[in-house]
Design an enzyme around this catalytic site. Sequence first.
Site: not given
Ligand code: NDP
Ligand code: 2IT
Length: 451
Positions: A130, A170
């Site tokens: 990561k 992420d």
């Molecule tokens: P984005 O940046 O697209 O969206 C993040 C969302 O979470 C936004 O709505 C943001 O709000 C909110 N958020 C982030 N930090 C905080 C905080 N400290 N308090 C409250 N709200 C918060 O990210 P993703 O959708 O890609 O990721 C969301 C989660 O999913 C994370 O935990 C990530 O690790 C996990 N994940 C993502 C993957 C991927 O493929 N993208 C794969 C697997 C897991 P704001 O805009 O106000 O910050």
């Molecule tokens: O938390 C996760 O699994 C991710 N942000 C996606 C990682 C990836 O390599 O696609």
Amino acid sequence: MAVSDHVDFNGFMDGVKRRNAYQPEFVQAVQEVAEDIFDFIADKEDYHEQQILRRIAEPDRVMSFRVCWEDDKGNIRVQRGWRVQNNNAIGPYKGGIRFHPSVTESVLKFLAFEQTFKNALTGLPMGGGKGGANFNPKGKSEREIMRFCQSFMTELYRHIGADVDVPAGDIGVGGREIGFMFGQYKRITNQFTGVLTGKGLEFGGSLIRPEATGYGAVYFMSNMLTAKGDSIEGKSAVISGSGNVATHAAEKIVQLGGKPLTMSDSGGFIHDPDGLTQEKINWIKQLKNERRGRISEYADEFKGATFHEGNTPWNVDCDLALPCATQNELLGDDARALVANGCIAVSEGANMPSDLEAVHVFKDAKIMFAPGKAANAGGVAVSGLEMSQNSERRSWSEDELQQMLKDIMSGIHERCLTYGDMGGGYVDYVKGANIAGFKKVADAMLAFGVV
Ligand code: NDP
Ligand code: 2IT
């Protein structure tokens, strides 16, 4: 070493806390896994003698670097960037990059640790890593984002490679940022390789990668319900976040006949008692990806919806819950409220959104609870499929990929049952995911000897 000489759970955790002082997220993630692994390895001499858990809980390496960039006013800005390479026993390091002001070494170490087990659960050959930076993309112009991404990659490029370490997106890193970073990697190295995933379709990206995490978390929810003779159809769902994972989770809930009631961001949550539709979700996607707006605007746009400033959505009555924002966003009291209000299943789209107390509340109540390392593995799984397509220099069709994603999520569900089926109709998915993920990595490490 005799079995009776083994360090006990408390002794092990004391050591983790001592060696990782001031890294609470990392300690929390290790504890959640160690709680299950200690039982599993109690009578397995090899794992003890070879100190496997101790070795997995020590990253292979942590790189920390300065990232300086120039903002639009000509000021020089300095951020800190990292790449944590946790474990490559079963494949190249693989895991996302996060840009958020809350990023610390502890956060990235916890994410890389979790990623190691998650990637093993997918059945694909990927190790765990990561990276990220304490950079706040909010309010930055596109040019500022580009300059930051280029500067970040100018340091990161020396640590990664298609067979070494393959980052992706992420929080705060989506297709736009991956494009900027891929462009800079290509410029520096003069190589066009599958060094990043989540790329644009024009330059080696895979269909359904943007959708895969949210869709996968809902497929996992559906697998849990199906195992109980139930389904998503007609069920209400409370969802947090409004980014990539949350919007696609909502989309799949709608497609499967469910009713998403909420979405959130760091400002608060919106509650739409009529339920989100595909049209409303498209509006949120546009709000977040193009206008870079706040979720509060939803309540101005759609009649009947309300915005709840500074709150999380866990007190809203629901059948299903999908935390899809960030770590430790769902605490013990939130879990108790969900259980009391009739929630029967939780699928974590985010990484470690439930704190340890919340996890214990769900386990004690014996509701269906899918931890992130199982439930949100669909994203990295399709990243793994993007790597395969890049290696073959070809692209698979959407139908093929949709089917592969469904099959991978069902496979993860099956793997969880192997060690998590507690009898009497209760499945401990946390235990099942931890042990199945650990065993694959541990057995590979045993084969390598002490390295
Ligand atoms: P984005 O940046 O697209 O969206 C993040 C969302 O979470 C936004 O709505 C943001 O709000 C909110 N958020 C982030 N930090 C905080 C905080 N400290 N308090 C409250 N709200 C918060 O990210 P993703 O959708 O890609 O990721 C969301 C989660 O999913 C994370 O935990 C990530 O690790 C996990 N994940 C993502 C993957 C991927 O493929 N993208 C794969 C697997 C897991 P704001 O805009 O106000 O910050
Ligand atoms: O938390 C996760 O699994 C991710 N942000 C996606 C990682 C990836 O390599 O696609």
